[in-house]
Design an enzyme around this catalytic site. Structure first.
Site, mmCIF file in Angstrom:
data_model
loop_
_atom_site.group_PDB
_atom_site.id
_atom_site.type_symbol
_atom_site.label_atom_id
_atom_site.label_comp_id
_atom_site.label_asym_id
_atom_site.label_seq_id
_atom_site.Cartn_x
_atom_site.Cartn_y
_atom_site.Cartn_z
ATOM 1 N N ASP A 84 61.241 27.291 28.546
ATOM 2 C CA ASP A 84 61.143 27.785 27.180
ATOM 3 C C ASP A 84 60.991 26.589 26.257
ATOM 4 O O ASP A 84 61.732 25.599 26.367
ATOM 5 C CB ASP A 84 62.388 28.590 26.796
ATOM 6 C CG ASP A 84 62.285 29.162 25.393
ATOM 7 O OD1 ASP A 84 61.683 30.231 25.248
ATOM 8 O OD2 ASP A 84 62.813 28.524 24.443
ATOM 9 N N ASN A 109 54.701 27.135 14.579
ATOM 10 C CA ASN A 109 53.906 28.224 14.005
ATOM 11 C C ASN A 109 54.232 28.440 12.529
ATOM 12 O O ASN A 109 53.333 28.678 11.710
ATOM 13 C CB ASN A 109 54.146 29.521 14.780
ATOM 14 C CG ASN A 109 53.449 29.536 16.126
ATOM 15 O OD1 ASN A 109 52.424 28.890 16.312
ATOM 16 N ND2 ASN A 109 54.010 30.263 17.090
ATOM 17 N N ASP A 147 48.732 27.403 18.928
ATOM 18 C CA ASP A 147 47.860 27.735 20.062
ATOM 19 C C ASP A 147 47.331 26.470 20.733
ATOM 20 O O ASP A 147 47.241 26.390 21.967
ATOM 21 C CB ASP A 147 46.684 28.592 19.583
ATOM 22 C CG ASP A 147 47.122 29.978 19.138
ATOM 23 O OD1 ASP A 147 48.274 30.344 19.422
ATOM 24 O OD2 ASP A 147 46.310 30.683 18.501
ATOM 25 N N ASP A 187 56.098 31.477 24.089
ATOM 26 C CA ASP A 187 56.241 30.055 24.434
ATOM 27 C C ASP A 187 57.045 29.875 25.719
ATOM 28 O O ASP A 187 57.708 28.859 25.906
ATOM 29 C CB ASP A 187 56.908 29.291 23.283
ATOM 30 C CG ASP A 187 58.296 29.836 22.941
ATOM 31 O OD1 ASP A 187 58.635 30.938 23.432
ATOM 32 O OD2 ASP A 187 59.033 29.177 22.192
#
Length: 340
Positions: free
Chosen positions: A214, A222, A231, A257
């Site tokens: 993770d 973001n 991205d 993610d």
């Protein structure tokens, strides 16, 4: 038009066959009635040749039973004949009584036998004529259809190749993440089951492991830098993950993610530790390259058959362990200890 003609002829052939079968059933009924009539003759002759004794009935019980059986056979025959769609000579109700004159019964059976034998012969001849017509039509049509068939087969083969290519694309799209190109969770679980059970469907003796990754701080990327940068980070780190593990191992994007590495065989936990550290370094290198400065990785590791005894629980155990790492400060790895 040729196909329509064939369809009509084939339908007529089936109809003629049904008529033949119906005639056969009626003729069988006539034969059974004639057998019953012959038995009546036998008992009648015995009665005529016997000397009547005082108090003895004129007709024996066997004779009466034979007459009743004959009447039953005639009743069954009448049900077939009178239900026929063709213009068959009907059997009157008066002919079905056990007391009917036997000469009349003989005449009735003779008429029915002649009619239905002729009917079966005619239906058989009609069927043979139609079969000959069908054969001639098929010969003519086959010459016309052959060229079209060859062309159609060529077009079909070309289309089949196109569809096979498109099917492969669709299958790949269904089993892979569109953005990173990595296998998705569906592909991951299928590969995990195949690795854990082998071709026989039974658990293998191989030691396998799941490494759950993770990205710490990725939501902030973001939120602060935009989804395009997020991205780009995911694509870049995915490439590094793929390069840092063996070709036989599977790197999958589990969602958002989160990534999962399926180690398809290992010997010691030290090997898993080395892989986990390389994965952490991949995240750090991607973060430094893009100048972000705060994205790191928390990793949970679960192995089968020890300590996780059920391979179905591997991903869940690694996920749970990953959250323990997050609660303990993030940017590290830990091994699952629970037994599934």
């Amino acid at each position: 038009m040729g196909l329509l003609f064939l369809a009509l002829q084939i339908r007529s052939i089936f109809s003629d066959q049904l008529k033949q079968e119906y005639s056969g059933l009626v003729l069988e009924g006539i034969e059974r009635a004639e057998s019953a009539r012959n038995l009546v003759r036998v008992w009648q002759r015995q009665a005529d040749n016997s000397i009547a004794r005082p108090g003895q009935p004129e007709q024996s019980d066997d004779y009466r039973r034979a007459r009743i059986d004959l009447a039953g056979r005639l009743t069954s025959l009448a049900a077939l004949v009178n239900a026929s769609p063709s213009a068959a000579p009907p059997i009157p109700r008066s002919a079905l009584s056990p007391d009917t004159n036997l000469d009349d019964t003989d005449a009735l059976l003779a008429v029915q036998s002649v009619y239905w034998r002729a009917q079966r012969t005619n239906d058989s001849a009609d069927a043979r004529t139609r079969i000959a017509r069908v054969a001639s039509t098929l010969i003519v049509l086959s010459a016309c259809v052959f060229g079209a068939l060859v062309t159609a087969l060529g077009m079909y083969a070309k289309r089949a190749r196109q569809l096979a290519g498109e099917s492969h694309k669709f299958e790949h799209a269904a089993l892979h993440d569109a953005m990173t190109g990595l296998p998705n969770r569906r592909k991951l679980f299928a590969t995990l089951a195949e690795t854990a059970t082998g071709s026989s469907g039974n658990p293998t003796l191989l030691k396998i492991a799941v490494i759950y990754i993770d990205l710490d701080g990725f939501k902030q990327v973001n939120d602060s830098l935009g989804h395009d940068v997020g991205d780009e980070f995911l694509i870049a780190v995915s490439k590094r993950f793929r390069k840092t593990v063996r070709l036989v191992d599977v790197v999958a994007r589990f969602g958002g993610d989160e990534f999962v590495v399926l180690v398809r065989e290992f010997s010691t936990n030290a090997e898993l530790e080395a892989i986990a550290q390389r994965l952490i370094d991949c995240v750090l290198q991607t973060d430094e390259q893009m100048g972000i400065g705060f994205v790191r990785a928390s990793i949970g590791i679960a192995s089968f058959p020890h300590p996780v005894r059920d391979y179905h629980q591997l991903v869940a155990a690694a996920d749970e362990t990953m959250y323990q790492v997050k609660r303990n400060g993030k940017n590290g790895y830990a091994f699952a200890t629970r037994v599934g």
